[in-house]
Design an enzyme around this catalytic site. Structure first.
Site, mmCIF file in Angstrom:
data_model
loop_
_atom_site.group_PDB
_atom_site.id
_atom_site.type_symbol
_atom_site.label_atom_id
_atom_site.label_comp_id
_atom_site.label_asym_id
_atom_site.label_seq_id
_atom_site.Cartn_x
_atom_site.Cartn_y
_atom_site.Cartn_z
ATOM 1 N N GLU A 157 -5.953 -2.393 5.967
ATOM 2 C CA GLU A 157 -6.040 -0.819 6.213
ATOM 3 C C GLU A 157 -5.345 -0.255 7.192
ATOM 4 O O GLU A 157 -5.598 0.306 8.076
ATOM 5 C CB GLU A 157 -7.609 -0.892 6.675
ATOM 6 C CG GLU A 157 -8.632 -1.508 5.726
ATOM 7 C CD GLU A 157 -8.761 -1.055 4.089
ATOM 8 O OE1 GLU A 157 -8.149 -0.034 4.121
ATOM 9 O OE2 GLU A 157 -9.191 -1.897 3.564
ATOM 10 N N SER A 161 0.730 -1.422 0.028
ATOM 11 C CA SER A 161 0.051 -0.004 -0.007
ATOM 12 C C SER A 161 0.888 1.286 -0.095
ATOM 13 O O SER A 161 0.459 2.379 0.214
ATOM 14 C CB SER A 161 -0.815 -0.121 1.347
ATOM 15 O OG SER A 161 -1.895 -1.079 1.281
ATOM 16 N N GLY A 192 -12.349 2.751 5.464
ATOM 17 C CA GLY A 192 -12.090 1.488 5.496
ATOM 18 C C GLY A 192 -11.587 0.933 6.758
ATOM 19 O O GLY A 192 -11.961 -0.104 7.428
ATOM 20 N N ARG A 193 -10.729 1.758 7.671
ATOM 21 C CA ARG A 193 -10.201 1.554 8.793
ATOM 22 C C ARG A 193 -11.340 1.577 9.849
ATOM 23 O O ARG A 193 -11.322 0.277 10.689
ATOM 24 C CB ARG A 193 -9.178 2.585 9.155
ATOM 25 C CG ARG A 193 -7.650 2.219 8.715
ATOM 26 C CD ARG A 193 -6.599 3.021 9.441
ATOM 27 N NE ARG A 193 -6.977 4.454 8.909
ATOM 28 C CZ ARG A 193 -6.333 5.141 7.860
ATOM 29 N NH1 ARG A 193 -5.727 4.253 7.066
ATOM 30 N NH2 ARG A 193 -6.433 6.119 7.371
#
Length: 391
Positions: free
Chosen positions: A371, A143, A249-250
């Protein structure tokens, strides 16, 4: 001493007299109990979710309830979304993963898309007729956006994308890909229909956790998209689209991890209340009761941290970003600890699919990586602590 069997999952909403539950949560809880949790292990083994389930999620309006009614949603606030994702996570983390990435894509279109993009995509995303996939991670850079290899070059009538994405949740069935790519101006985001020529999607199988989340590897070779595929201006996505979507998302993962802790607690209370050892039940052993008490405290603490992050989101408070980091860090590590204890409590039974704790253990570990890894969260949270002291 005899300990009666209890069902902490069904009574947990009563643990917080001042906590307002989102409307219809009892219906969603019943949906999880009857249509998700009993089948989660079978889906885990099959490494896919049935299309009928995805349809049912749409019928219940769970794909994008945060959207306003005019866009096909119900205007649910983020606190409510967190409660929904907790319930879904309690039943199956793979299903919650679908909702996570779909939320990230749909929110991006709603928040940053043009009027034309919203009119084209939001109605189908709201119903789940079209599933969204968030395409950021790559095989060699993870990421790390700065090391991203996917590029988008301007063409006479749009853009040409080339690159390689990996670990895309729902990628096997997604109809719309939110693809992040480097341009001369910087990081940019593109809405790419999955059936665009040059897009090749390959399933990823035999993963450790969230095995039914239908992960995919996506290769883009000379993929031509029109100018209407670009979200915002070129080079604009890093500090806006990517940051905002990853925050959601987290939040979703954190809330789902609360569900995992709750599922471990439910499973262990039920198992130890019936399982006999020597002249009594497992529930009568002090070390077992210690593990149960740890799960109770972990679930309540994580739930309150998620509620705080959701409340700050609902008031547009920038502090929600750090609150979400904290919630995700605590909830994911708590889920891993609870799942480890749950397997230990079940003994050899914890290693087989007859009981859900083996799946819960594998799924919990995934949440410490996606995430934002646990280590990245520790660095980020510590950095904030030093900034606050320096003010």
């Amino acid at each position: 001493m005899t300990v009666p069997a209890t069902d902490p999952g069904r009574s947990r909403h009563a643990q917080y007299p001042g906590r307002k539950e989102t409307a219809g949560l009892d219906k969603i809880r019943a949906f999880v109990d009857t249509e998700i949790a009993p089948f989660a292990d079978a889906w885990d083994q099959a490494e896919q979710l049935p299309s009928e389930l995805l349809t049912r999620i749409g019928e219940l309006g769970l794909w994008a309830p945060f959207l306003p009614p005019d866009d096909g949603g119900s205007g649910m606030d983020w606190t409510g979304i967190g409660q929904v994702h907790e319930e879904i996570g309690r039943g199956c983390s793979s299903v919650r993963s679908f909702l996570t990435v779909h939320t990230m894509v749909t929110w991006t279109v709603q928040r940053w898309g043009s009027a034309e993009q919203q009119a084209r995509w939001l109605p189908r995303l709201a119903t789940g007729e079209l599933i969204g996939a968030f395409c950021l991670t790559e095989p060699d850079s993870g990421s790390d956006a700065a090391a991203m290899g996917t590029v988008a070059q301007p063409a006479d009538s749009g853009w040409i994308l080339n690159g390689h994405k990996k670990w895309m949740t729902a990628g096997q069935v997604a109809g719309l890909l939110l693809v992040f790519a480097r341009t001369e101006a910087g990081m940019s985001a593109f809405l790419v229909p999955a059936d665009t020529p040059g897009v090749r999607i390959s399933p990823l199988n035999a993963v450790m956790g969230t095995r039914a989340s239908m992960l995919a590897e996506i290769v883009l070779r000379e993929v031509h998209v029109g100018p209407d595929a670009l979200i915002g201006p070129p080079g604009w996505a890093a500090g806006t689209v990517m940051t905002g979507a990853l925050d959601l998302g987290r939040y979703s993962v954190a809330c789902g991890c609360v569900g995992v802790v709750q599922a471990c607690l439910d499973a262990c209370v039920a198992y130890t209340s019936k399982r006999r050892v020597r002249d009594g039940r497992l529930s009568e052993l002090q070390l077992i009761r210690r593990k149960i008490s740890d799960m109770v405290v972990s679930s309540r603490a994580a739930r309150l941290l998620c509620a705080e992050a959701g409340r700050l989101k609902d008031t547009d408070d920038p502090a929600t970003i750090m609150a979400t980091w904290v919630a995700k860090y605590h909830a994911s590590t708590a889920a891993t600890a609870a799942a480890s204890d749950a397997v230990q409590i079940h003994g050899a039974n914890g290693f087989v699919s007859d009981y859900p704790v083996a799946r819960l253990y594998r799924d919990a570990k995934v949440a410490e990586i996606i995430e934002g890894s646990t280590e990245l969260q520790q660095i980020t949270i510590a950095d904030e602590a030093y900034r606050e002291v320096a003010r």
